[in-house]
Design a protein around this motif. Structure first.
Motif, PDB file in Angstrom:
ATOM      1  N   GLY A 172       0.786  -1.230   0.000  1.00 27.65           N
ATOM      2  CA  GLY A 172       0.000   0.000   0.000  1.00 27.65           C
ATOM      3  C   GLY A 172       0.812   1.271   0.000  1.00 27.65           C
ATOM      4  O   GLY A 172       0.320   2.325   0.419  1.00 27.65           O
ATOM      5  N   LYS A 205       2.727   4.309  -1.959  1.00 26.90           N
ATOM      6  CA  LYS A 205       2.685   5.001  -3.245  1.00 26.90           C
ATOM      7  C   LYS A 205       4.088   5.142  -3.821  1.00 26.90           C
ATOM      8  O   LYS A 205       5.016   5.573  -3.144  1.00 26.90           O
ATOM      9  CB  LYS A 205       2.059   6.382  -3.092  1.00 26.90           C
ATOM     10  N   GLU A 240      -4.535  13.429   4.317  1.00 26.39           N
ATOM     11  CA  GLU A 240      -4.787  12.175   5.035  1.00 26.39           C
ATOM     12  C   GLU A 240      -4.589  10.978   4.122  1.00 26.39           C
ATOM     13  O   GLU A 240      -4.031   9.956   4.533  1.00 26.39           O
ATOM     14  CB  GLU A 240      -6.213  12.181   5.595  1.00 26.39           C
ATOM     15  N   ASP A 241      -5.010  11.096   2.865  1.00 27.63           N
ATOM     16  CA  ASP A 241      -4.879   9.984   1.922  1.00 27.63           C
ATOM     17  C   ASP A 241      -3.407   9.707   1.611  1.00 27.63           C
ATOM     18  O   ASP A 241      -2.981   8.548   1.580  1.00 27.63           O
ATOM     19  CB  ASP A 241      -5.632  10.305   0.633  1.00 27.63           C
ATOM     20  N   ASP A 242      -2.629  10.776   1.370  1.00 26.95           N
ATOM     21  CA  ASP A 242      -1.205  10.594   1.094  1.00 26.95           C
ATOM     22  C   ASP A 242      -0.483  10.004   2.296  1.00 26.95           C
ATOM     23  O   ASP A 242       0.403   9.156   2.157  1.00 26.95           O
ATOM     24  CB  ASP A 242      -0.560  11.920   0.706  1.00 26.95           C
ATOM     25  N   ARG A 243      -0.885  10.445   3.500  1.00 25.02           N
ATOM     26  CA  ARG A 243      -0.231   9.954   4.706  1.00 25.02           C
ATOM     27  C   ARG A 243      -0.422   8.445   4.863  1.00 25.02           C
ATOM     28  O   ARG A 243       0.470   7.737   5.310  1.00 25.02           O
ATOM     29  CB  ARG A 243      -0.780  10.687   5.931  1.00 25.02           C
ATOM     30  N   ARG A 244      -1.567   7.954   4.459  1.00 23.55           N
ATOM     31  CA  ARG A 244      -1.843   6.512   4.569  1.00 23.55           C
ATOM     32  C   ARG A 244      -0.976   5.706   3.612  1.00 23.55           C
ATOM     33  O   ARG A 244      -0.708   4.530   3.869  1.00 23.55           O
ATOM     34  CB  ARG A 244      -3.316   6.206   4.254  1.00 23.55           C
ATOM     35  N   HIS A 245      -0.551   6.341   2.506  1.00 25.05           N
ATOM     36  CA  HIS A 245       0.226   5.621   1.497  1.00 25.05           C
ATOM     37  C   HIS A 245       1.705   5.999   1.497  1.00 25.05           C
ATOM     38  O   HIS A 245       2.436   5.620   0.583  1.00 25.05           O
ATOM     39  CB  HIS A 245      -0.363   5.889   0.101  1.00 25.05           C
ATOM     40  N   ALA A 252       4.954   5.938   7.082  1.00 26.04           N
ATOM     41  CA  ALA A 252       3.760   5.677   7.883  1.00 26.04           C
ATOM     42  C   ALA A 252       3.437   4.192   7.994  1.00 26.04           C
ATOM     43  O   ALA A 252       2.599   3.799   8.813  1.00 26.04           O
ATOM     44  CB  ALA A 252       2.562   6.423   7.295  1.00 26.04           C
ATOM     45  N   LYS A 253       4.093   3.375   7.190  1.00 25.08           N
ATOM     46  CA  LYS A 253       3.807   1.947   7.200  1.00 25.08           C
ATOM     47  C   LYS A 253       4.500   1.267   8.379  1.00 25.08           C
ATOM     48  O   LYS A 253       5.471   1.779   8.947  1.00 25.08           O
ATOM     49  CB  LYS A 253       4.258   1.301   5.889  1.00 25.08           C
ATOM     50  N   SER A 254       4.003   0.086   8.737  1.00 26.81           N
ATOM     51  CA  SER A 254       4.589  -0.666   9.843  1.00 26.81           C
ATOM     52  C   SER A 254       6.019  -1.074   9.495  1.00 26.81           C
ATOM     53  O   SER A 254       6.396  -1.135   8.322  1.00 26.81           O
ATOM     54  CB  SER A 254       3.754  -1.914  10.131  1.00 26.81           C
TER      55      SER A 254
END
Length: 379
Positions: free
Chosen positions: A44, A46, A102-107, A111-113
Motif C-alpha cells: 500500500g 505510493k 490524510e490519503d497521502d499519509r496513509r500511502h 507511515a507503514k509498519s
C-alpha cells in the motif's frame, strides 16, 4: 591508418564491450528495483518514480497511478522513489508527513509498519536471487547441462592428488561421504575447501579405496587471460570428450538445479568475503564497472546462454552486496528496522542521518577501490 577508419574501429570496439555490459546491468537493476516496486505497492505504498539509471531523464512516461517510469542518463544502477522517502540519503522524511493530506499519509513509506517497510526493502535482493534461479533453470532446461563422469584421466605431478595416491582410471565415488555423480561435483566440493583435508572414496579395479587429500589454493588463468584464485587437488578429467555429454533436464530438475546453483554461489560469496578478511584471498579479485564490462564482452563471444549465466552470477553478487549491514544499502535499512522492532520506536533522524553518511563514505571507498583495481588490471 586513416583517421576515419581508426575512429570507426574504436567505435565498433566500444560497442562490443558496452552493449553486453548494459544488457547485463539493466536486467539485474530492473529486477532488483521491480522487487522493491511490487512489494511496496502490495504493502500500500505510493511509488513516485521507477528509474533505470541516475541523473537526467532521457525518456519516460507516467502510469495511471502516478508513477513516473524513466530511463536516465547514467546507466550504473537505478532506484524506486516512494512517497515520504525522498531524502537523497534515503532517510525517511517523517517531517514531510505533517504536510500531507490524510490519503497521502496513509500511502507514505514512513507511515507503514516496520514489517511492511522491511519487506519492501528486502524484496530487492530477493528478486535478484529469484532472477538467478530462473536464469540458471531456464538455460539448463532449454540447453541441457554438460556433465562428465568423475573418472581421473591424469594426475598432475607434484599436486595434492599425487601426494594422496590418486591414479589414472580412478572413479571418484564420494567426498567426505557425499556422493559424487559428476566430475563437476568433485570440482565444486574441492573449490570451497582450501587447506581442509578431504576423505575421498574412489573405485579402483572394482574395489573401494579411501584417500585423504588437502586442496591447495592456486592462481589460474581462464581462456581470456583473466586470473582468479581457486582451490584445486590436481585431477584432470578425460579431455577427448568421451566422458562428457549433454544431459537433458525436466522442468522440475532444472528448477532444482537453478536453486542449488544459486545457493552454492551464495555460499561461495560468503566464503570469499570471509577469506578476504582472513587474508586467504587477494583484494585484486574485487572489480567494478570496467571489469564487469570487460568480462561481459568476453563472455558474449561464447554465446547468449553464457551471457545469461553471467547475469545470474552478477545478480547474486549484487543481491548479497545489498544485504550487507551498511547504511545506504538495503541491509543497512534492514538493520535499522530490526533495531526499531526491538526498541519499539525508530532511531532518531539524526542518528539515521549519521549512519547513512558513514554508509555513503564506505560505499564510495569501495567504488573507488574497485575502479582502481579495474584500471590496474587494464594497465
Amino acid at each position: 591508418m586513416d583517421l576515419g577508419l581508426w575512429m570507426e574501429t574504436l567505435w565498433a570496439s566500444a560497442l562490443i564491450k558496452v552493449i553486453p555490459f548494459l544488457f547485463v546491468l539493466t536486467v539485474i537493476v530492473f529486477f532488483h528495483e521491480l522487487g522493491h516496486f511490487l512489494i511496496g505497492r502490495l504493502c500500500g505504498i505510493k511509488v513516485l518514480a521507477f528509474s533505470i539509471g541516475f541523473g537526467p531523464e532521457l525518456v519516460g512516461f507516467t502510469d495511471r497511478r502516478g508513477t513516473r517510469w524513466k530511463l536516465s542518463a547514467v546507466p550504473l544502477g537505478g532506484y524506486v522513489k516512494f512517497l515520504g522517502d525522498e531524502n537523497a540519503a534515503s532517510v525517511p522524511d517523517r517531517g514531510a508527513l505533517e504536510g500531507m493530506s490524510e490519503d497521502d499519509r496513509r500511502h507514505a513509506f514512513p507511515a507503514k509498519s516496520v514489517g511492511r517497510r522491511a519487506a519492501t526493502v528486502a524484496a530487492g535482493p530477493i528478486a535478484n536471487f529469484i532472477l538467478a534461479i530462473v536464469i540458471f533453470a531456464g538455460v539448463a532446461y532449454f540447453n541441457g547441462r554438460v556433465v562428465g563422469d568423475p573418472v581421473v584421466a591424469e594426475v598432475r605431478t607434484g599436486s595434492p592428488a599425487a601426494a594422496a595416491g590418486f591414479a589414472p582410471g580412478d572413479r571418484v565415488v564420494a567426498a567426505d561421504g557425499e556422493t559424487i555423480a559428476y566430475f563437476s561435483d568433485l570440482q565444486r566440493y574441492v573449490s570451497t575447501r582450501p587447506g581442509t583435508p578431504i576423505r575421498v572414496t574412489v573405485e579402483r579395479a572394482g574395489r573401494p579405496v579411501d584417500l585423504t587429500v588437502t586442496p591447495r589454493q592456486e592462481t589460474q588463468t581462464d581462456g581470456f587471460g583473466n586470473s582468479y584464485s581457486v582451490a584445486v587437488i590436481g585431477l584432470v578429467a578425460n579431455n577427448d570428450g568421451s566422458s562428457f555429454r549433454v544431459e537433458e533436464m525436466s522442468a522440475l530438475q532444472s528448477l532444482d538445479y537453478g536453486v542449488s546453483q544459486t545457493l552454492f554461489i551464495m555460499g561461495r560469496t560468503v566464503a570469499f568475503i570471509g577469506d578476504l578478511f582472513a587474508g586467504r584471498q587477494g583484494t585484486e579479485q574485487i572489480g567494478g564497472p570496467i571489469k564487469i564490462a570487460q568480462v561481459s564482452s568476453q563472455v558474449a563471444t561464447i554465446g547468449f546462454a553464457a551471457l545469461l549465466n553471467l547475469a545470474a552470477l552478477l545478480s547474486i553478487s549484487i543481491g548479497m552486496l545489498n544485504l550487507l549491514p551498511v547504511p545506504m544499502l538495503d541491509g543497512g535499512h534492514l538493520l535499522f528496522y530490526a533495531l526499531e522492532a526491538v526498541r519499539g520506536r525508530p532511531l532518531s533522524e539524526r542518528v539515521q542521518e549519521i549512519g547513512f553518511r558513514i554508509g555513503l563514505a564506505l560505499v564510495m571507498l569501495l567504488m573507488v577501490f574497485a575502479f582502481w583495481n579495474d584500471l590496474s588490471g587494464l594497465v
